[in-house]
Scaffold this motif. Structure first.
Motif, PDB file in Angstrom:
ATOM      1  N   THR A 249      42.190  40.072  48.478  1.00 34.88           N
ATOM      2  CA  THR A 249      42.473  39.228  47.382  1.00 34.88           C
ATOM      3  C   THR A 249      43.978  38.577  47.577  1.00 34.88           C
ATOM      4  O   THR A 249      44.254  37.926  46.843  1.00 34.88           O
ATOM      5  CB  THR A 249      42.508  40.256  46.144  1.00 34.88           C
ATOM      6  OG1 THR A 249      43.554  41.050  46.265  1.00 34.88           O
ATOM      7  CG2 THR A 249      41.046  40.655  45.899  1.00 34.88           C
TER       8      THR A 249
ATOM      9  N   GLN B  48      46.310  39.644  44.839  1.00 37.50           N
ATOM     10  CA  GLN B  48      45.552  38.996  43.409  1.00 37.50           C
ATOM     11  C   GLN B  48      44.681  40.070  42.879  1.00 37.50           C
ATOM     12  O   GLN B  48      44.102  39.673  41.637  1.00 37.50           O
ATOM     13  CB  GLN B  48      45.092  37.672  43.762  1.00 37.50           C
ATOM     14  CG  GLN B  48      45.810  36.797  44.235  1.00 37.50           C
ATOM     15  CD  GLN B  48      47.330  36.378  43.249  1.00 37.50           C
ATOM     16  OE1 GLN B  48      47.146  36.193  42.238  1.00 37.50           O
ATOM     17  NE2 GLN B  48      48.383  36.626  43.906  1.00 37.50           N
ATOM     18  N   VAL B  49      44.422  41.442  43.443  1.00 32.97           N
ATOM     19  CA  VAL B  49      43.539  42.064  42.808  1.00 32.97           C
ATOM     20  C   VAL B  49      43.966  42.474  41.381  1.00 32.97           C
ATOM     21  O   VAL B  49      45.256  42.949  41.192  1.00 32.97           O
ATOM     22  CB  VAL B  49      43.421  43.464  43.908  1.00 32.97           C
ATOM     23  CG1 VAL B  49      44.707  44.202  43.923  1.00 32.97           C
ATOM     24  CG2 VAL B  49      42.278  44.249  43.163  1.00 32.97           C
ATOM     25  N   LYS B  50      42.846  42.744  40.462  1.00 30.31           N
ATOM     26  CA  LYS B  50      43.249  42.989  39.145  1.00 30.31           C
ATOM     27  C   LYS B  50      43.521  44.481  39.176  1.00 30.31           C
ATOM     28  O   LYS B  50      43.042  45.397  39.716  1.00 30.31           O
ATOM     29  CB  LYS B  50      42.159  42.689  38.351  1.00 30.31           C
ATOM     30  CG  LYS B  50      42.024  41.146  38.301  1.00 30.31           C
ATOM     31  CD  LYS B  50      40.690  40.813  37.238  1.00 30.31           C
ATOM     32  CE  LYS B  50      40.476  39.373  37.123  1.00 30.31           C
ATOM     33  NZ  LYS B  50      39.239  39.008  36.397  1.00 30.31           N
ATOM     34  N   ALA B  51      44.383  44.808  38.056  1.00 30.37           N
ATOM     35  CA  ALA B  51      44.675  46.352  37.766  1.00 30.37           C
ATOM     36  C   ALA B  51      43.598  46.965  37.332  1.00 30.37           C
ATOM     37  O   ALA B  51      43.473  48.038  37.717  1.00 30.37           O
ATOM     38  CB  ALA B  51      45.790  46.385  36.788  1.00 30.37           C
ATOM     39  N   SER B  52      42.504  46.332  36.807  1.00 25.95           N
ATOM     40  CA  SER B  52      41.327  47.033  36.334  1.00 25.95           C
ATOM     41  C   SER B  52      40.320  47.445  37.652  1.00 25.95           C
ATOM     42  O   SER B  52      39.933  48.554  37.520  1.00 25.95           O
ATOM     43  CB  SER B  52      40.576  46.131  35.283  1.00 25.95           C
ATOM     44  OG  SER B  52      39.905  44.826  35.992  1.00 25.95           O
ATOM     45  N   VAL B  53      40.491  46.805  38.603  1.00 27.60           N
ATOM     46  CA  VAL B  53      39.752  47.150  39.975  1.00 27.60           C
ATOM     47  C   VAL B  53      40.406  48.139  40.518  1.00 27.60           C
ATOM     48  O   VAL B  53      39.874  49.073  41.023  1.00 27.60           O
ATOM     49  CB  VAL B  53      39.792  45.857  40.806  1.00 27.60           C
ATOM     50  CG1 VAL B  53      39.386  46.315  42.157  1.00 27.60           C
ATOM     51  CG2 VAL B  53      39.073  44.688  40.235  1.00 27.60           C
TER      52      VAL B  53
ATOM     53  N   GLU C  31      39.402  51.148  38.500  1.00 28.61           N
ATOM     54  CA  GLU C  31      38.151  51.645  38.969  1.00 28.61           C
ATOM     55  C   GLU C  31      37.814  52.257  40.417  1.00 28.61           C
ATOM     56  O   GLU C  31      37.272  53.214  40.470  1.00 28.61           O
ATOM     57  CB  GLU C  31      37.117  50.236  39.151  1.00 28.61           C
ATOM     58  CG  GLU C  31      35.495  50.629  39.268  1.00 28.61           C
ATOM     59  CD  GLU C  31      34.899  51.538  38.075  1.00 28.61           C
ATOM     60  OE1 GLU C  31      34.127  52.036  38.406  1.00 28.61           O
ATOM     61  OE2 GLU C  31      35.501  51.455  37.053  1.00 28.61           O
TER      62      GLU C  31
END
Length: 231
Positions: free
Chosen positions: A71, A74-79, A82
């Motif tokens: 990414t 840019q990977v989201k914290a939610s990812v 998970e």
């Protein structure tokens, strides 16, 4: 004669790679389903072995690293959360013994010293052995950072009469069979339907102490056959 028989743990005594593959599939879906992520993740795992070793924790960190790279940061914290949750689930997953394991180990333990030689995270491997119900059947357990000829030479000298009088049984040619043969032991390969790409190698068909069986139930016959081979 065989005095000591070593067993690999993951995918020899119980299922393991299946859960890595399922988690890998969920990871790829989490990042949009790009099939190219599989190779990127495997490369990250191999690259990180020297830092994190084998096991679930290194797998988790490699998934996070791959997500960041894929990414471009840019990977989201939610990812990330998970991925960590998936790793914790792997570390809690119940043990599923492979067919014939308890019966074969129990039978061979009557006349031989049987030991576990496995690599991976110390806490996780100890947990799996405890939950397997097999712990009391083994005369010793070696949890190592990697499997080399020296690893097997030391283990078989410590628990038996040396590598010349030992046999190693496992699903990985690269880790369980070839280095054991190089140490002077017998090497018995039990192919598993799923094998991590890192563990693949060409069968050492020219090695006189190399054997292949399809089911663990065949192992006692292989052990008994070594008596005739050595006469």
């Amino acid at each position: 004669m065989i005095s000591c028989i070593g067993f690999d743990a993951d995918d020899t005594l119980w299922q393991n790679e299946t859960f890595f593959r399922l988690t890998e599939a969920r990871f790829i879906a989490l990042l949009g389903g790009d099939p190219g992520l599989t190779e990127r993740l495997h490369e990250a795992e191999k690259r990180n072995l020297g830092h994190y070793g084998f096991g679930v924790k290194g797998f988790m960190l490699s998934m996070i690293e791959t997500a960041i790279e894929a990414t471009e940061g840019q990977v989201k914290a939610s990812v990330i959360a998970e991925i960590l949750a998936e790793g914790r689930e792997m570390l809690r997953h119940p043990i599923h013994l492979l067919p014939d394991v308890e019966e074969v180990v129990r039978a061979l333990a009557q006349d031989h010293r049987v030991i576990v030689i496995t690599k991976g995270d110390l806490l996780d491997q100890e947990r799996k052995l405890a939950q397997s119900g097999l712990g009391d059947l083994f005369h010793g357990v070696e949890i190592v950072s990697d499997k080399t000829p020296e690893t097997y030479a030391r283990a078989f000298a410590r628990h038996g009469a040396g590598a010349d009088h030992a046999m190693m049984v496992g699903n990985s040619l690269k880790s369980d069979v070839i280095p054991a043969l190089q140490a002077g032991a017998w090497g018995v390969h039990i192919p598993h339907e799923l094998t991590w790409s890192y563990e693949r190698a060409d069968p050492p068909t020219d090695a006189p102490r190399f054997r292949v069986i399809q089911r663990l139930a065949e192992l006692p016959d292989v052990v008994n056959a070594t008596l005739t081979h050595n006469r």
